[in-house]
Design a protein around this motif. Structure first.
Motif, PDB file in Angstrom:
ATOM      1  N   GLN A  37      -3.788   4.698  -9.682  1.00 51.22           N
ATOM      2  CA  GLN A  37      -3.165   5.740  -8.875  1.00 51.22           C
ATOM      3  C   GLN A  37      -1.649   5.571  -8.770  1.00 51.22           C
ATOM      4  O   GLN A  37      -0.966   6.442  -8.238  1.00 51.22           O
ATOM      5  CB  GLN A  37      -3.789   5.772  -7.477  1.00 51.22           C
ATOM      6  CG  GLN A  37      -3.453   4.566  -6.585  1.00 51.22           C
ATOM      7  CD  GLN A  37      -4.418   3.419  -6.756  1.00 51.22           C
ATOM      8  OE1 GLN A  37      -4.751   3.043  -7.863  1.00 51.22           O
ATOM      9  NE2 GLN A  37      -4.860   2.832  -5.643  1.00 51.22           N
ATOM     10  N   ARG A  79       0.834  -1.198   0.000  1.00 52.56           N
ATOM     11  CA  ARG A  79       0.000   0.000   0.000  1.00 52.56           C
ATOM     12  C   ARG A  79       0.870   1.250   0.000  1.00 52.56           C
ATOM     13  O   ARG A  79       1.926   1.275   0.646  1.00 52.56           O
ATOM     14  CB  ARG A  79      -0.926   0.018   1.221  1.00 52.56           C
ATOM     15  CG  ARG A  79      -1.950  -1.101   1.254  1.00 52.56           C
ATOM     16  CD  ARG A  79      -2.856  -1.003   2.466  1.00 52.56           C
ATOM     17  NE  ARG A  79      -2.113  -1.194   3.707  1.00 52.56           N
ATOM     18  CZ  ARG A  79      -1.871  -2.388   4.249  1.00 52.56           C
ATOM     19  NH1 ARG A  79      -2.275  -3.498   3.646  1.00 52.56           N
ATOM     20  NH2 ARG A  79      -1.198  -2.477   5.372  1.00 52.56           N
ATOM     21  N   TRP A 136      -1.625  -1.048  -3.979  1.00 48.04           N
ATOM     22  CA  TRP A 136      -0.995  -1.002  -5.298  1.00 48.04           C
ATOM     23  C   TRP A 136      -0.524  -2.391  -5.737  1.00 48.04           C
ATOM     24  O   TRP A 136      -0.027  -2.549  -6.832  1.00 48.04           O
ATOM     25  CB  TRP A 136       0.199  -0.043  -5.296  1.00 48.04           C
ATOM     26  CG  TRP A 136      -0.149   1.408  -5.239  1.00 48.04           C
ATOM     27  CD1 TRP A 136      -1.342   1.963  -4.876  1.00 48.04           C
ATOM     28  CD2 TRP A 136       0.725   2.508  -5.520  1.00 48.04           C
ATOM     29  NE1 TRP A 136      -1.266   3.335  -4.917  1.00 48.04           N
ATOM     30  CE2 TRP A 136      -0.013   3.702  -5.305  1.00 48.04           C
ATOM     31  CE3 TRP A 136       2.059   2.605  -5.911  1.00 48.04           C
ATOM     32  CZ2 TRP A 136       0.542   4.976  -5.492  1.00 48.04           C
ATOM     33  CZ3 TRP A 136       2.617   3.872  -6.096  1.00 48.04           C
ATOM     34  CH2 TRP A 136       1.865   5.042  -5.891  1.00 48.04           C
ATOM     35  N   TYR A 141      -3.744  -0.591 -11.335  1.00 45.97           N
ATOM     36  CA  TYR A 141      -3.824   0.322 -10.194  1.00 45.97           C
ATOM     37  C   TYR A 141      -3.551   1.736 -10.705  1.00 45.97           C
ATOM     38  O   TYR A 141      -2.407   2.195 -10.767  1.00 45.97           O
ATOM     39  CB  TYR A 141      -2.825  -0.082  -9.114  1.00 45.97           C
ATOM     40  CG  TYR A 141      -3.140  -1.430  -8.502  1.00 45.97           C
ATOM     41  CD1 TYR A 141      -4.096  -1.555  -7.497  1.00 45.97           C
ATOM     42  CD2 TYR A 141      -2.494  -2.577  -8.935  1.00 45.97           C
ATOM     43  CE1 TYR A 141      -4.390  -2.791  -6.935  1.00 45.97           C
ATOM     44  CE2 TYR A 141      -2.783  -3.824  -8.381  1.00 45.97           C
ATOM     45  CZ  TYR A 141      -3.732  -3.921  -7.385  1.00 45.97           C
ATOM     46  OH  TYR A 141      -4.020  -5.144  -6.835  1.00 45.97           O
ATOM     47  N   ASP A 162      -3.526   3.247  -0.024  1.00 43.24           N
ATOM     48  CA  ASP A 162      -4.143   2.668  -1.219  1.00 43.24           C
ATOM     49  C   ASP A 162      -3.372   1.430  -1.657  1.00 43.24           C
ATOM     50  O   ASP A 162      -2.138   1.451  -1.754  1.00 43.24           O
ATOM     51  CB  ASP A 162      -4.149   3.674  -2.374  1.00 43.24           C
ATOM     52  CG  ASP A 162      -5.020   4.883  -2.103  1.00 43.24           C
ATOM     53  OD1 ASP A 162      -6.069   4.697  -1.448  1.00 43.24           O
ATOM     54  OD2 ASP A 162      -4.656   6.001  -2.514  1.00 43.24           O
TER      55      ASP A 162
END
Length: 329
Positions: free
Chosen positions: A281, A224, A230, A279, A228
Protein backbone atom coordinates in the motif's frame (compact mmCIF):
# COMPACT_ATOMS: atom_id res chain seq x y z
CA UNK A 1 12.87 12.11 33.22
CA UNK A 2 10.44 12.87 30.43
CA UNK A 3 10.82 16.52 29.45
CA UNK A 4 8.43 18.36 27.17
CA UNK A 5 7.30 21.73 25.91
CA UNK A 6 3.60 22.36 26.49
CA UNK A 7 0.97 25.06 26.10
CA UNK A 8 -2.28 25.49 28.00
CA UNK A 9 -3.24 28.60 26.03
CA UNK A 10 -0.81 31.15 27.47
CA UNK A 11 2.28 30.26 25.46
CA UNK A 12 4.85 27.47 25.48
CA UNK A 13 6.57 26.36 28.68
CA UNK A 14 9.04 23.64 29.65
CA UNK A 15 7.65 20.84 31.75
CA UNK A 16 8.26 17.39 33.21
CA UNK A 17 5.86 14.49 32.75
CA UNK A 18 5.20 12.51 35.94
CA UNK A 19 2.36 9.96 36.09
CA UNK A 20 0.44 11.64 33.24
CA UNK A 21 0.72 15.02 34.98
CA UNK A 22 2.75 17.87 33.47
CA UNK A 23 4.71 19.78 36.12
CA UNK A 24 5.98 23.26 35.35
CA UNK A 25 9.79 23.28 35.11
CA UNK A 26 10.07 27.03 35.74
CA UNK A 27 8.52 26.61 39.19
CA UNK A 28 10.44 23.43 39.98
CA UNK A 29 13.73 25.21 39.34
CA UNK A 30 12.72 28.58 40.77
CA UNK A 31 13.79 30.23 37.51
CA UNK A 32 13.55 34.01 37.33
CA UNK A 33 11.92 33.96 33.88
CA UNK A 34 9.58 31.52 32.16
CA UNK A 35 11.41 28.63 30.52
CA UNK A 36 9.66 28.60 27.15
CA UNK A 37 10.96 25.21 25.99
CA UNK A 38 13.37 22.41 26.85
CA UNK A 39 16.23 24.30 25.20
CA UNK A 40 15.76 27.18 27.66
CA UNK A 41 15.86 24.66 30.51
CA UNK A 42 19.08 23.09 29.22
CA UNK A 43 20.70 26.51 28.82
CA UNK A 44 20.42 27.24 32.55
CA UNK A 45 23.69 27.15 34.53
CA UNK A 46 24.76 24.68 37.20
CA UNK A 47 23.55 21.30 35.87
CA UNK A 48 19.83 22.05 35.39
CA UNK A 49 18.84 18.39 34.85
CA UNK A 50 20.44 17.38 38.14
CA UNK A 51 18.71 20.26 39.91
CA UNK A 52 15.40 19.29 38.32
CA UNK A 53 15.78 15.70 39.53
CA UNK A 54 16.57 16.96 43.02
CA UNK A 55 13.47 19.19 43.03
CA UNK A 56 11.26 16.29 41.97
CA UNK A 57 12.77 14.03 44.63
CA UNK A 58 12.26 16.70 47.29
CA UNK A 59 8.62 17.19 46.32
CA UNK A 60 9.02 20.88 45.45
CA UNK A 61 5.56 22.34 44.79
CA UNK A 62 4.85 23.30 41.18
CA UNK A 63 1.72 23.93 39.10
CA UNK A 64 0.59 20.82 37.27
CA UNK A 65 -1.97 19.95 34.62
CA UNK A 66 -3.11 16.60 33.19
CA UNK A 67 -1.27 15.65 30.03
CA UNK A 68 -4.59 15.23 28.22
CA UNK A 69 -5.34 18.95 28.71
CA UNK A 70 -2.18 20.42 27.21
CA UNK A 71 -1.02 21.02 23.67
CA UNK A 72 2.38 19.44 23.18
CA UNK A 73 4.88 21.42 21.15
CA UNK A 74 8.24 20.34 19.75
CA UNK A 75 10.50 19.85 22.80
CA UNK A 76 12.98 22.29 21.25
CA UNK A 77 11.07 25.02 19.43
CA UNK A 78 14.08 26.39 17.55
CA UNK A 79 17.33 24.45 17.88
CA UNK A 80 20.58 26.38 17.48
CA UNK A 81 21.49 23.83 14.80
CA UNK A 82 20.06 20.65 13.32
CA UNK A 83 22.68 18.17 12.14
CA UNK A 84 21.16 15.22 10.34
CA UNK A 85 23.39 12.18 10.01
CA UNK A 86 23.21 9.26 7.53
CA UNK A 87 24.07 6.37 9.82
CA UNK A 88 21.97 3.33 8.90
CA UNK A 89 23.53 1.10 6.28
CA UNK A 90 20.22 -0.39 5.13
CA UNK A 91 18.87 3.06 4.28
CA UNK A 92 22.10 4.39 2.79
CA UNK A 93 22.62 1.29 0.65
CA UNK A 94 19.02 1.48 -0.62
CA UNK A 95 19.58 4.92 -2.07
CA UNK A 96 22.93 4.00 -3.55
CA UNK A 97 21.32 1.01 -5.26
CA UNK A 98 18.86 3.36 -6.93
CA UNK A 99 21.87 5.15 -8.39
CA UNK A 100 23.40 1.89 -9.53
CA UNK A 101 26.47 1.96 -7.29
CA UNK A 102 27.70 1.00 -3.83
CA UNK A 103 28.35 2.94 -0.66
CA UNK A 104 31.72 4.68 -0.82
CA UNK A 105 34.50 3.82 1.63
CA UNK A 106 34.07 7.22 3.28
CA UNK A 107 30.56 6.33 4.48
CA UNK A 108 31.93 3.51 6.63
CA UNK A 109 34.79 5.62 7.96
CA UNK A 110 33.05 8.94 8.67
CA UNK A 111 29.79 9.86 10.40
CA UNK A 112 28.34 11.91 7.54
CA UNK A 113 25.80 14.69 8.18
CA UNK A 114 24.27 17.79 6.65
CA UNK A 115 22.80 20.89 8.30
CA UNK A 116 19.02 21.13 8.15
CA UNK A 117 16.76 24.13 8.78
CA UNK A 118 16.22 24.98 12.49
CA UNK A 119 13.56 27.56 11.55
CA UNK A 120 10.97 25.06 10.27
CA UNK A 121 10.33 22.83 13.28
CA UNK A 122 6.88 21.46 14.09
CA UNK A 123 5.68 19.29 16.95
CA UNK A 124 3.26 16.47 17.64
CA UNK A 125 -0.18 16.73 16.03
CA UNK A 126 0.82 19.82 14.04
CA UNK A 127 -0.18 19.84 10.39
CA UNK A 128 2.70 19.41 7.95
CA UNK A 129 2.16 21.73 4.93
CA UNK A 130 2.85 19.93 1.67
CA UNK A 131 5.77 21.73 -0.07
CA UNK A 132 4.20 23.62 -2.95
CA UNK A 133 6.99 23.04 -5.52
CA UNK A 134 6.97 19.25 -5.08
CA UNK A 135 4.78 16.30 -6.02
CA UNK A 136 6.78 13.54 -4.29
CA UNK A 137 6.54 13.91 -0.50
CA UNK A 138 8.28 11.30 1.66
CA UNK A 139 8.81 10.73 5.38
CA UNK A 140 12.00 9.57 7.11
CA UNK A 141 11.79 8.02 10.57
CA UNK A 142 14.79 8.95 12.70
CA UNK A 143 15.96 9.05 16.29
CA UNK A 144 17.34 12.35 17.54
CA UNK A 145 19.74 13.28 20.33
CA UNK A 146 19.47 16.71 21.94
CA UNK A 147 22.68 18.19 23.30
CA UNK A 148 22.61 19.21 26.96
CA UNK A 149 25.87 21.09 27.47
CA UNK A 150 28.39 23.09 25.50
CA UNK A 151 31.55 21.48 24.20
CA UNK A 152 34.28 21.38 21.58
CA UNK A 153 36.60 18.57 20.49
CA UNK A 154 34.65 15.97 22.46
CA UNK A 155 36.02 12.41 22.54
CA UNK A 156 33.76 9.48 21.62
CA UNK A 157 34.06 8.06 25.14
CA UNK A 158 32.56 11.27 26.54
CA UNK A 159 30.01 11.82 23.78
CA UNK A 160 26.92 10.47 25.51
CA UNK A 161 27.59 12.66 28.55
CA UNK A 162 26.87 15.65 26.30
CA UNK A 163 23.46 14.26 25.28
CA UNK A 164 20.56 15.44 27.45
CA UNK A 165 18.19 12.90 25.95
CA UNK A 166 16.47 11.55 22.89
CA UNK A 167 13.33 12.23 20.90
CA UNK A 168 11.73 11.22 17.58
CA UNK A 169 12.52 13.13 14.39
CA UNK A 170 10.71 13.02 11.05
CA UNK A 171 12.90 14.33 8.23
CA UNK A 172 10.27 15.22 5.64
CA UNK A 173 11.69 14.99 2.13
CA UNK A 174 10.57 16.30 -1.26
CA UNK A 175 12.13 13.57 -3.36
CA UNK A 176 11.72 15.25 -6.74
CA UNK A 177 13.41 18.46 -5.53
CA UNK A 178 16.08 16.42 -3.77
CA UNK A 179 16.75 14.41 -6.93
CA UNK A 180 17.25 17.59 -8.95
CA UNK A 181 19.62 19.06 -6.35
CA UNK A 182 21.62 15.85 -5.90
CA UNK A 183 22.85 16.12 -9.49
CA UNK A 184 24.89 19.14 -8.44
CA UNK A 185 26.49 17.34 -5.48
CA UNK A 186 26.20 20.09 -2.87
CA UNK A 187 23.75 18.23 -0.64
CA UNK A 188 20.02 18.54 0.08
CA UNK A 189 18.56 22.03 0.34
CA UNK A 190 15.00 22.77 -0.79
CA UNK A 191 14.33 19.04 -0.78
CA UNK A 192 14.57 19.21 3.03
CA UNK A 193 14.16 22.91 3.78
CA UNK A 194 10.44 23.07 4.43
CA UNK A 195 9.85 21.07 7.64
CA UNK A 196 11.19 18.78 10.37
CA UNK A 197 9.02 17.24 13.11
CA UNK A 198 10.27 16.66 16.67
CA UNK A 199 8.61 15.10 19.68
CA UNK A 200 6.57 14.29 21.57
CA UNK A 201 8.99 14.11 24.53
CA UNK A 202 12.67 14.45 25.31
CA UNK A 203 13.48 11.36 27.36
CA UNK A 204 16.70 11.80 29.32
CA UNK A 205 19.59 9.49 28.57
CA UNK A 206 19.62 7.88 32.03
CA UNK A 207 16.01 6.77 31.64
CA UNK A 208 16.86 5.08 28.34
CA UNK A 209 19.73 3.04 29.82
CA UNK A 210 17.88 -0.30 29.30
CA UNK A 211 17.87 0.38 25.55
CA UNK A 212 21.47 1.58 25.20
CA UNK A 213 23.75 -1.17 23.88
CA UNK A 214 27.25 -0.57 22.52
CA UNK A 215 26.56 3.16 22.26
CA UNK A 216 23.40 2.68 20.20
CA UNK A 217 19.73 2.99 21.10
CA UNK A 218 18.16 -0.45 20.45
CA UNK A 219 14.50 0.54 20.23
CA UNK A 220 11.70 -0.76 18.05
CA UNK A 221 10.60 1.78 15.45
CA UNK A 222 7.21 1.57 13.74
CA UNK A 223 5.64 3.83 11.13
CA UNK A 224 2.00 3.93 10.11
CA UNK A 225 0.16 5.88 7.42
CA UNK A 226 -3.60 6.18 7.89
CA UNK A 227 -3.38 3.34 10.42
CA UNK A 228 -1.55 0.91 8.11
CA UNK A 229 1.95 -0.22 9.08
CA UNK A 230 4.55 0.74 6.46
CA UNK A 231 7.68 0.08 8.53
CA UNK A 232 8.86 -1.99 11.50
CA UNK A 233 12.54 -1.47 12.25
CA UNK A 234 15.32 -1.45 14.84
CA UNK A 235 16.99 1.77 15.96
CA UNK A 236 19.99 -0.15 17.30
CA UNK A 237 21.47 -0.92 13.87
CA UNK A 238 23.39 2.36 13.48
CA UNK A 239 26.84 1.95 11.96
CA UNK A 240 28.53 4.58 14.13
CA UNK A 241 27.72 5.09 17.82
CA UNK A 242 26.11 8.19 19.28
CA UNK A 243 29.46 8.98 20.89
CA UNK A 244 31.10 8.94 17.46
CA UNK A 245 28.42 11.26 16.08
CA UNK A 246 29.08 13.74 18.91
CA UNK A 247 32.83 13.48 18.40
CA UNK A 248 32.57 14.18 14.67
CA UNK A 249 30.18 17.11 15.13
CA UNK A 250 32.20 18.77 17.90
CA UNK A 251 35.65 18.36 16.35
CA UNK A 252 37.10 21.76 15.40
CA UNK A 253 33.63 23.13 16.10
CA UNK A 254 31.19 23.81 18.94
CA UNK A 255 28.02 22.17 20.18
CA UNK A 256 25.57 23.84 22.57
CA UNK A 257 22.43 23.00 24.56
CA UNK A 258 19.45 22.43 22.30
CA UNK A 259 21.43 21.30 19.26
CA UNK A 260 19.62 18.42 17.53
CA UNK A 261 21.45 15.44 16.02
CA UNK A 262 19.30 13.26 13.77
CA UNK A 263 20.46 9.66 13.44
CA UNK A 264 19.58 9.35 9.79
CA UNK A 265 16.76 7.16 8.61
CA UNK A 266 16.29 3.85 10.41
CA UNK A 267 16.38 1.03 7.85
CA UNK A 268 13.00 0.74 6.15
CA UNK A 269 11.91 4.24 7.16
CA UNK A 270 11.05 5.74 3.75
CA UNK A 271 8.34 5.16 1.15
CA UNK A 272 10.75 3.54 -1.32
CA UNK A 273 12.05 1.16 1.34
CA UNK A 274 8.48 0.34 2.42
CA UNK A 275 7.62 -0.72 -1.12
CA UNK A 276 10.86 -2.67 -1.44
CA UNK A 277 10.04 -4.34 1.89
CA UNK A 278 6.69 -5.62 0.67
CA UNK A 279 4.27 -3.02 2.05
CA UNK A 280 2.14 -2.96 -1.09
CA UNK A 281 0.00 0.00 0.00
CA UNK A 282 3.04 2.31 0.29
CA UNK A 283 3.16 5.38 -2.00
CA UNK A 284 4.23 9.00 -1.85
CA UNK A 285 2.22 11.03 0.63
CA UNK A 286 -0.87 13.06 -0.19
CA UNK A 287 -2.73 15.85 1.65
CA UNK A 288 -4.91 14.34 4.35
CA UNK A 289 -2.57 11.43 5.12
CA UNK A 290 -1.93 10.82 8.83
CA UNK A 291 1.67 9.77 9.49
CA UNK A 292 2.54 8.21 12.86
CA UNK A 293 6.09 7.46 14.01
CA UNK A 294 6.20 5.30 17.14
CA UNK A 295 9.47 4.51 18.92
CA UNK A 296 9.87 2.28 21.93
CA UNK A 297 10.64 4.37 25.00
CA UNK A 298 10.12 7.68 23.17
CA UNK A 299 6.41 7.71 22.38
CA UNK A 300 4.36 8.60 19.31
CA UNK A 301 4.97 11.50 16.92
CA UNK A 302 1.95 12.16 14.73
CA UNK A 303 1.39 14.68 11.92
CA UNK A 304 -1.25 15.08 9.24
CA UNK A 305 -0.28 16.25 5.75
CA UNK A 306 -1.98 19.57 5.00
CA UNK A 307 -2.77 20.86 1.49
CA UNK A 308 -0.21 22.79 -0.48
CA UNK A 309 -0.09 26.50 0.28
CA UNK A 310 0.41 28.99 -2.55
CA UNK A 311 0.55 26.18 -5.10
CA UNK A 312 1.57 27.53 -8.51
CA UNK A 313 1.95 25.06 -11.40
CA UNK A 314 3.94 27.70 -13.28
CA UNK A 315 6.45 28.36 -10.48
CA UNK A 316 9.85 28.44 -12.19
CA UNK A 317 11.77 26.46 -9.55
CA UNK A 318 9.54 23.41 -9.45
CA UNK A 319 11.18 20.00 -9.70
CA UNK A 320 11.77 18.60 -13.16
CA UNK A 321 8.98 16.19 -14.12
CA UNK A 322 9.81 12.50 -14.03
CA UNK A 323 8.48 9.92 -16.47
CA UNK A 324 7.30 7.69 -13.60
CA UNK A 325 6.66 9.25 -10.17
CA UNK A 326 6.30 5.84 -8.50
CA UNK A 327 9.04 5.12 -5.93
CA UNK A 328 11.64 2.63 -7.11
CA UNK A 329 10.81 -0.91 -6.15
Amino acid sequence: MKLLTYDVGSGPRAGVLVDEQVLDATALLGAAATLRDVRALLELPDSPLDRLRASLAAGVAAPSVPLARVRLRAPVLQPPTVRDFFDYEAHAAHWRRLRGDQLPEAWYRLPIFYFSNPLRIIGPDDDMPYPSASDMLDYELELAAVIGREGSDVAEADGLSYVAGFTILCDWSARDLQRDESQVGLGPAKGKDFCTSLGPLLVTTDELAPYLHDGRLAVRCTLRVNGDTWMDGNGGTMHHTWGQLVERAAHDSRIVPGDVFGSGTVGGGTVGEAIHGGYAQARYLQPGDLVELEVEGLGLLRNRIAPKRHADPDYRYRAAPLPDPTPNR
